[in-house]
Design an enzyme around this catalytic site. Structure first.
Site, mmCIF file in Angstrom:
data_model
loop_
_atom_site.group_PDB
_atom_site.id
_atom_site.type_symbol
_atom_site.label_atom_id
_atom_site.label_comp_id
_atom_site.label_asym_id
_atom_site.label_seq_id
_atom_site.Cartn_x
_atom_site.Cartn_y
_atom_site.Cartn_z
ATOM 1 N N GLU A 83 -3.281 -10.079 3.892
ATOM 2 C CA GLU A 83 -4.018 -8.673 4.975
ATOM 3 C C GLU A 83 -5.174 -10.519 5.045
ATOM 4 O OE1 GLU A 83 -3.393 -6.720 2.784
ATOM 5 O OE2 GLU A 83 -3.258 -5.451 4.213
ATOM 6 N N GLU A 128 0.981 -1.605 -0.141
ATOM 7 C CA GLU A 128 0.246 -0.202 -0.178
ATOM 8 C C GLU A 128 0.778 1.667 0.162
ATOM 9 O OE1 GLU A 128 -1.733 -1.547 2.943
ATOM 10 O OE2 GLU A 128 -4.038 -1.879 2.043
HETATM 11 C C1 LIG Z 1 1.434 1.927 9.027
HETATM 12 C C2 LIG Z 1 1.053 1.479 9.710
HETATM 13 C C3 LIG Z 1 1.017 1.944 11.122
HETATM 14 C C4 LIG Z 1 1.152 0.895 12.015
HETATM 15 C C5 LIG Z 1 -0.490 1.048 12.861
HETATM 16 C C6 LIG Z 1 -1.413 0.160 12.933
HETATM 17 C C7 LIG Z 1 -1.909 -0.191 11.243
HETATM 18 C C8 LIG Z 1 -2.502 0.956 10.654
HETATM 19 C C9 LIG Z 1 -3.979 0.958 9.841
HETATM 20 C C10 LIG Z 1 -3.789 0.526 8.929
HETATM 21 C C11 LIG Z 1 -3.021 -0.276 7.845
HETATM 22 C C12 LIG Z 1 -2.995 -1.510 7.818
HETATM 23 C C13 LIG Z 1 -2.307 -1.990 6.697
HETATM 24 C C14 LIG Z 1 -2.313 -3.014 6.068
HETATM 25 O O1 LIG Z 1 -3.836 -2.725 5.120
HETATM 26 C C15 LIG Z 1 -2.610 -4.706 6.845
HETATM 27 C C16 LIG Z 1 -1.776 -5.715 6.744
HETATM 28 O O2 LIG Z 1 -0.435 -5.098 6.791
HETATM 29 S S1 LIG Z 1 -1.820 -6.302 7.998
HETATM 30 C C17 LIG Z 1 0.144 -7.673 7.719
HETATM 31 C C18 LIG Z 1 0.725 -7.670 5.655
HETATM 32 N N1 LIG Z 1 1.776 -7.912 6.072
HETATM 33 C C19 LIG Z 1 1.700 -9.612 5.932
HETATM 34 O O3 LIG Z 1 1.313 -10.595 6.331
HETATM 35 C C20 LIG Z 1 2.758 -10.203 6.119
HETATM 36 C C21 LIG Z 1 3.348 -11.230 6.883
HETATM 37 N N2 LIG Z 1 5.055 -11.665 7.047
HETATM 38 C C22 LIG Z 1 5.425 -12.484 6.297
HETATM 39 O O4 LIG Z 1 4.495 -13.287 5.197
HETATM 40 C C23 LIG Z 1 6.922 -12.907 5.727
HETATM 41 O O5 LIG Z 1 7.133 -12.775 7.672
HETATM 42 C C24 LIG Z 1 7.672 -12.213 5.200
HETATM 43 C C25 LIG Z 1 7.379 -10.804 4.480
HETATM 44 C C26 LIG Z 1 6.961 -12.948 3.551
HETATM 45 C C27 LIG Z 1 8.871 -13.303 5.522
HETATM 46 O O6 LIG Z 1 9.190 -14.260 5.193
HETATM 47 P P1 LIG Z 1 10.551 -14.883 6.258
HETATM 48 O O7 LIG Z 1 11.427 -14.494 4.955
HETATM 49 O O8 LIG Z 1 10.145 -16.248 6.174
HETATM 50 O O9 LIG Z 1 10.808 -14.159 7.389
HETATM 51 P P2 LIG Z 1 9.988 -14.510 8.333
HETATM 52 O O10 LIG Z 1 8.235 -14.553 7.835
HETATM 53 O O11 LIG Z 1 10.978 -15.381 9.405
HETATM 54 O O12 LIG Z 1 9.724 -12.771 8.858
HETATM 55 C C28 LIG Z 1 10.950 -12.262 9.625
HETATM 56 C C29 LIG Z 1 10.910 -11.537 11.318
HETATM 57 O O13 LIG Z 1 10.004 -10.335 11.048
HETATM 58 C C30 LIG Z 1 8.244 -10.557 11.621
HETATM 59 N N3 LIG Z 1 7.308 -9.963 10.873
HETATM 60 C C31 LIG Z 1 7.230 -11.018 9.819
HETATM 61 N N4 LIG Z 1 6.597 -9.777 8.827
HETATM 62 C C32 LIG Z 1 6.082 -9.217 10.276
HETATM 63 C C33 LIG Z 1 4.528 -8.562 10.340
HETATM 64 N N5 LIG Z 1 3.776 -8.348 9.608
HETATM 65 N N6 LIG Z 1 4.438 -7.657 11.424
HETATM 66 C C34 LIG Z 1 4.948 -7.845 12.405
HETATM 67 N N7 LIG Z 1 6.283 -8.761 12.306
HETATM 68 C C35 LIG Z 1 6.385 -9.460 11.277
HETATM 69 C C36 LIG Z 1 8.477 -12.376 11.493
HETATM 70 O O14 LIG Z 1 7.798 -12.638 12.515
HETATM 71 C C37 LIG Z 1 9.984 -12.620 11.762
HETATM 72 O O15 LIG Z 1 10.208 -12.154 13.264
HETATM 73 P P3 LIG Z 1 11.124 -12.807 14.456
HETATM 74 O O16 LIG Z 1 9.940 -15.037 14.961
HETATM 75 O O17 LIG Z 1 12.275 -13.588 13.662
HETATM 76 O O18 LIG Z 1 11.329 -12.513 15.200
#
Ligand SMILES: CCCCCCCCCCCCC[C@H](O)CC(=O)SCCNC(=O)CCNC(=O)[C@H](O)C(C)(C)COP(=O)(O)OP(=O)(O)OC[C@H]1O[C@@H](n2cnc3c(N)ncnc32)[C@H](O)[C@@H]1OP(=O)(O)O
Length: 257
Positions: A129, A109
């Site tokens: 999402e 986004e």
């Molecule tokens: C600007 C926003 C401000 C925030 C305040 C409130 C929100 C704002 C208001 C609304 C905004 C809405 C925005 C949107 O529409 C909603 C979203 O974005 S929901 C999230 C969508 N994203 C995902 O689902 C992606 C999740 N992640 C993954 O699928 C994978 O991590 C990856 C990106 C494909 C990478 O995979 P890998 O290479 O295998 O790496 P890991 O998975 O091991 O990740 C490493 C490490 O990072 C942590 N992590 C990854 N993504 C997130 C995340 N989105 N949030 C928090 N943490 C994340 C993951 O847990 C690992 O941590 P560790 O286990 O090593 O401690």
């Protein structure tokens, strides 16, 4: 002092906004606040073009899901996200996203709020999402269909499955695909071309494209006519027309006047 969002300006007037929050550039409330501050800084002190970039492996993995767990996102926070992205989209300068690796959820986004997108061939772009029991909340259900069409947007939002860079290029979600590790450099080079271009005309073109397509065709044509008349009064137009008549196409110097 920003901890997660850094803005660097080069000699060509290109400002690079870089997200740098371990481990996945997850967009936390703090990142959002710094993103909004960076957008305000750019509005106050306009560069000639902007690049938005993230990590080498992950552009931005979306909103911080851990923060979601702490407290449901309130209306005000979602509005803050919309305001930050809206400020980036409304900048009267060309904004290019440089995407390495994953641009997911709020990360995509953020890239959608930019005018153009350069992605490395290993990038993945999606709105997962739905897999969290959510829907995109940062403009994904609105900017994506307006960019790539409803059918492709529906598929991305309803399945949550990402596109490869090549697939994204094919549907117009990405404008250029480069070798892995080259996205920021390629985006900067492209931005420098816009930075040396007719900034007033580029700003008018952004308004015509963004606002003119919101209403009826007649309303859009009326806006275009008004902006066309206005752009004629700019120094850029005088330079561009004069340059063509004296030096031929593509020789106008819009910077060194
Ligand atoms: C600007 C926003 C401000 C925030 C305040 C409130 C929100 C704002 C208001 C609304 C905004 C809405 C925005 C949107 O529409 C909603 C979203 O974005 S929901 C999230 C969508 N994203 C995902 O689902 C992606 C999740 N992640 C993954 O699928 C994978 O991590 C990856 C990106 C494909 C990478 O995979 P890998 O290479 O295998 O790496 P890991 O998975 O091991 O990740 C490493 C490490 O990072 C942590 N992590 C990854 N993504 C997130 C995340 N989105 N949030 C928090 N943490 C994340 C993951 O847990 C690992 O941590 P560790 O286990 O090593 O401690």
């Amino acid at each position: 002092m920003s901890e997660f969002v850094h803005v660097e300006r080069d000699d060509a007037g290109v400002a690079t906004v870089r997200l740098d929050r371990p481990k996945a550039n997850a967009l936390s409330g703090a990142v959002l606040a710094e993103l909004a501050a960076a957008a305000s800084d750019l509005e106050r002190d306009l560069p000639r073009a902007v690049v938005v970039t993230g990590g080498d492996r992950i552009f931005a993995a979306g909103a911080d899901i851990a923060e979601f767990d702490e407290r449901p996102v309130g209306w005000e926070t979602a509005r803050a996200f919309h305001r930050a992205l809206g400020a980036i989209a409304a900048l009267p300068r060309v904004v290019i996203a440089a995407i390495e690796g994953y641009a997911l959820g709020g990360g995509l986004e953020l890239a959608l709020a930019c005018d153009l997108r350069v992605a490395s061939s290993s990038a993945k772009l999606g709105l997962p999402e739905i897999s969290l029991g959510l829907i995109p909340g940062g403009g994904g259900t609105q900017r994506l269909p307006r960019l790539v069409g409803l059918a492709v947007a529906k598929r991305l939002v309803l399945t949550g499955e990402p596109l490869t860079a090549a697939e994204a290029l094919g549907v117009g979600l990405v404008d250029r695909v480069v070798e892995p590790g080259q996205a920021t450099e390629a985006a900067r080079a492209w931005a420098q071309r816009f930075a040396s271009g007719p900034l007033a005309a580029l700003a008018f073109a952004k308004v015509a494209l963004a606002e003119g397509t919101q209403g009826s065709l007649e309303e859009g044509l009326a806006l275009e006519q008004a902006l066309f008349a206005q752009v004629f009064t700019t120094e850029d137009a005088r330079i561009g027309v004069r340059s063509f008549l004296t030096d031929g196409p593509g020789r106008a110097n819009f910077v060194g006047r």
